[in-house]
Scaffold this motif. Structure first.
Motif: not given
Length: 189
Positions: A99-106
């Motif tokens: 989830q954190e990886k997806f939150k960091n996507l621009e």
């Protein structure tokens, strides 16, 4: 006025609408890459180690006699069960990291939905904590500003449940045929 006061600064940026992420959502190329990366990393760094560890512990418990082995199949069924549980535990333990990886996507609608909390509100499992719209941040301003359009979107997205009056199929007045006295009958001994 809807009974709620919106405390906005005059120069405050109007929040973008929350993207709708449903079953028909098609992920972007970058999101597909992160999905594949999460799947690969969760398998090699969480599922395989947990499955192997749980199998080793299970075999150790069987060897010491704490767990019994199956008379026909030996320790195989318990080892398979331990492996499957370790695999799923590994996958589940990687959810927050993913989830954190997806939150960091621009420029990712899925990342935007996770950042805004839509996935937490629509999750049926209830495992994720939901941030209240009444919480405030350090500066004292509201951290969750709603608009009438957002309220309509929320009403549309969340399931609506009608209250059901309490009722029971079996209550004190329902005849069940069960009695408190001991039946008189023949002794068949």
């Amino acid at each position: 006025m809807n009974g709620r006061a919106d405390f906005r600064e005059p120069n405050a940026e109007v929040p973008r609408p929350i993207p709708h992420i449903g079953a028909d959502y098609i992920p972007t190329e970058e999101e597909r890459r992160v999905f594949a990366e999460c799947n690969d990393e969760s398998f090699w760094f969480r599922s395989v180690p947990l499955a192997a560890t749980s199998m080793l512990i299970t075999q150790g418990l069987i060897s010491k006699g704490i767990l019994s082995s199956h008379p026909k199949y030996g320790s195989i069924p318990k080892l398979i069960f331990a492996c499957i549980m370790g695999y799923f535990a590994g996958k589940l333990s990687y959810v927050k990291t993913c989830q954190e990886k997806f939150k960091n996507l621009e420029n990712s609608p899925l990342g935007e939905a996770l950042r805004s909390g839509q996935a937490r509100r629509s999750s049926p499992s209830g495992h994720y904590s939901q941030k209240s719209k009444y919480d405030s941040n350090v500066s004292g301003h509201s951290s969750f500003v709603t608009s009438p359009a957002a309220d309509d979107l929320e009403k549309e997205m969340l399931p609506h449940y009608e209250p059901i009056p309490f009722s029971a199929s079996m209550n004190e007045s329902t005849p069940t045929g069960i009695t408190d006295h001991i039946a008189q009958g023949r002794n068949f001994s």
